[in-house]
Scaffold this motif. Sequence first.
Motif, PDB file in Angstrom:
ATOM      1  N   SER A  81       0.852  -1.177   0.000  1.00  0.00           N
ATOM      2  CA  SER A  81       0.000   0.000   0.000  1.00  0.00           C
ATOM      3  C   SER A  81       0.894   1.235   0.000  1.00  0.00           C
ATOM      4  CB  SER A  81      -0.906  -0.004   1.245  1.00  0.00           C
ATOM      5  OG  SER A  81      -1.837   1.069   1.209  1.00  0.00           O
ATOM      6  N   ILE A  82       0.415   2.289  -0.645  1.00  0.00           N
ATOM      7  CA  ILE A  82       1.165   3.538  -0.772  1.00  0.00           C
ATOM      8  C   ILE A  82       0.267   4.684  -0.325  1.00  0.00           C
ATOM      9  CG2 ILE A  82       2.272   5.132  -2.406  1.00  0.00           C
ATOM     10  CD1 ILE A  82       2.944   2.743  -4.164  1.00  0.00           C
ATOM     11  N   GLY A  87       3.627  16.841   3.205  1.00  0.00           N
ATOM     12  CA  GLY A  87       4.670  16.596   4.184  1.00  0.00           C
ATOM     13  C   GLY A  87       4.919  15.152   4.540  1.00  0.00           C
ATOM     14  N   TYR A  88       4.336  14.213   3.793  1.00  0.00           N
ATOM     15  CA  TYR A  88       4.526  12.805   4.158  1.00  0.00           C
ATOM     16  C   TYR A  88       4.271  11.911   2.947  1.00  0.00           C
ATOM     17  CZ  TYR A  88       4.275   8.502   6.921  1.00  0.00           C
ATOM     18  OH  TYR A  88       4.501   7.249   7.442  1.00  0.00           O
ATOM     19  N   ARG A  89       5.167  10.926   2.761  1.00  0.00           N
ATOM     20  CA  ARG A  89       5.003   9.878   1.756  1.00  0.00           C
ATOM     21  C   ARG A  89       5.454   8.566   2.391  1.00  0.00           C
ATOM     22  NH1 ARG A  89       3.823  14.406  -0.138  1.00  0.00           N
ATOM     23  NH2 ARG A  89       4.965  15.567  -1.713  1.00  0.00           N
ATOM     24  N   ALA A  90       4.754   7.474   2.097  1.00  0.00           N
ATOM     25  CA  ALA A  90       5.123   6.191   2.681  1.00  0.00           C
ATOM     26  C   ALA A  90       4.605   5.048   1.826  1.00  0.00           C
ATOM     27  CB  ALA A  90       4.576   6.071   4.107  1.00  0.00           C
ATOM     28  N   ALA A  91       5.257   3.913   2.002  1.00  0.00           N
ATOM     29  CA  ALA A  91       4.810   2.664   1.380  1.00  0.00           C
ATOM     30  C   ALA A  91       5.082   1.533   2.350  1.00  0.00           C
ATOM     31  CB  ALA A  91       5.541   2.415   0.058  1.00  0.00           C
ATOM     32  N   ALA A  92       4.227   0.520   2.316  1.00  0.00           N
ATOM     33  CA  ALA A  92       4.398  -0.667   3.148  1.00  0.00           C
ATOM     34  C   ALA A  92       4.147  -1.885   2.272  1.00  0.00           C
ATOM     35  CB  ALA A  92       3.432  -0.655   4.327  1.00  0.00           C
ATOM     36  N   VAL A  93       4.985  -2.900   2.415  1.00  0.00           N
ATOM     37  CA  VAL A  93       4.833  -4.119   1.616  1.00  0.00           C
ATOM     38  C   VAL A  93       5.057  -5.341   2.499  1.00  0.00           C
ATOM     39  CG1 VAL A  93       5.550  -2.987  -0.522  1.00  0.00           C
ATOM     40  CG2 VAL A  93       7.241  -4.174   0.872  1.00  0.00           C
ATOM     41  N   ALA A  94       4.490  -6.467   2.067  1.00  0.00           N
ATOM     42  CA  ALA A  94       4.641  -7.725   2.800  1.00  0.00           C
ATOM     43  C   ALA A  94       4.407  -8.872   1.846  1.00  0.00           C
ATOM     44  CB  ALA A  94       3.640  -7.797   3.959  1.00  0.00           C
ATOM     45  N   LEU A 102      -3.451  -5.429   3.431  1.00  0.00           N
ATOM     46  CA  LEU A 102      -2.541  -4.390   3.906  1.00  0.00           C
ATOM     47  C   LEU A 102      -2.978  -3.049   3.319  1.00  0.00           C
ATOM     48  CD1 LEU A 102       0.016  -3.295   5.243  1.00  0.00           C
ATOM     49  CD2 LEU A 102       1.333  -4.171   3.301  1.00  0.00           C
ATOM     50  N   GLY A 103      -3.289  -2.118   4.184  1.00  0.00           N
ATOM     51  CA  GLY A 103      -3.670  -0.777   3.740  1.00  0.00           C
ATOM     52  C   GLY A 103      -3.113   0.273   4.679  1.00  0.00           C
ATOM     53  N   LYS A 154      -8.146   0.217   1.114  1.00  0.00           N
ATOM     54  CA  LYS A 154      -6.925  -0.256   0.468  1.00  0.00           C
ATOM     55  C   LYS A 154      -6.615  -1.699   0.834  1.00  0.00           C
ATOM     56  CE  LYS A 154      -4.748   4.308   0.175  1.00  0.00           C
ATOM     57  NZ  LYS A 154      -3.598   5.145   0.639  1.00  0.00           N
ATOM     58  N   ALA A 155      -6.961  -2.107   2.058  1.00  0.00           N
ATOM     59  CA  ALA A 155      -6.777  -3.506   2.450  1.00  0.00           C
ATOM     60  C   ALA A 155      -7.839  -4.398   1.813  1.00  0.00           C
ATOM     61  CB  ALA A 155      -6.829  -3.626   3.972  1.00  0.00           C
ATOM     62  N   TRP A 156      -9.052  -3.895   1.709  1.00  0.00           N
ATOM     63  CA  TRP A 156     -10.202  -4.655   1.197  1.00  0.00           C
ATOM     64  C   TRP A 156     -10.101  -4.959  -0.295  1.00  0.00           C
ATOM     65  CZ3 TRP A 156     -15.508  -6.111   1.984  1.00  0.00           C
ATOM     66  CH2 TRP A 156     -16.350  -5.936   0.887  1.00  0.00           C
TER      67      TRP A 156
END
Length: 218
Positions: A81-82, A87-94, A102-103, A154-156
């Motif tokens: 998910s991105i 002022g903020y940017r992020a990404a998470a992966v698994a 994952l959202g 985003k998770a759904w």
Amino acid sequence: MIEALLPPTVVAVEEFEDVPGEAPFPGEEDLIDKAVEGRRREFITARRCARAALRAFGHPDAPIRPGPKREPRWPAGMTGSITHCAGYRAAAVARTVDASLLGIDAEPNGPLPDGVALSITVPGEPEMLDRLARSHPDVQWGRLLFSAKESVYKAWFPVTRRWLGFEEARLAIDPDRGTFAATLLVDGSRVDGGAPLSVLHGRFVADRGLLVTAVVAS
């Protein structure tokens, strides 16, 4: 900041600033060729965060192209998910074997625009937001609810391939534990053969003028 919301099986990378003049990654130029400068910067930085997170799993840098609903397409066996806001940017992966859902989402800790709260709440939520505002006035709870429902969607979506409207989930927020539960008000059947979704649990943090939310489940 976002790592505090995620289990060790999820790798997240976040940035609070962009690199001036950074070019799009090869193969992604067309995705932002008509975007305004601010949108270009946040896209480039957020995609860079995603590639850095994927490297932790041994994936080489590659374009992250969108799917039919503009969702990021991840390497086989991966989910992610991105998010980005001012002022903020992020990404998470698994790996999907560790987290099929994952959202993540981030929003400024500021009031929602006029009228938006009415369009994103269901019965019971406005009263909850009023109670939270009285007991914890340092957090803009309407904005937090908006972000949490974005993380839920985003998770759904990857496991249902269906739209989920703001009015199709009811949130219960625990301000002291930094958690929320989203009761789904529609059929939660999954296309991947998993058990139907009924309630999704998430966590949140309010810090540095930001609200960050995350939903992770198998």
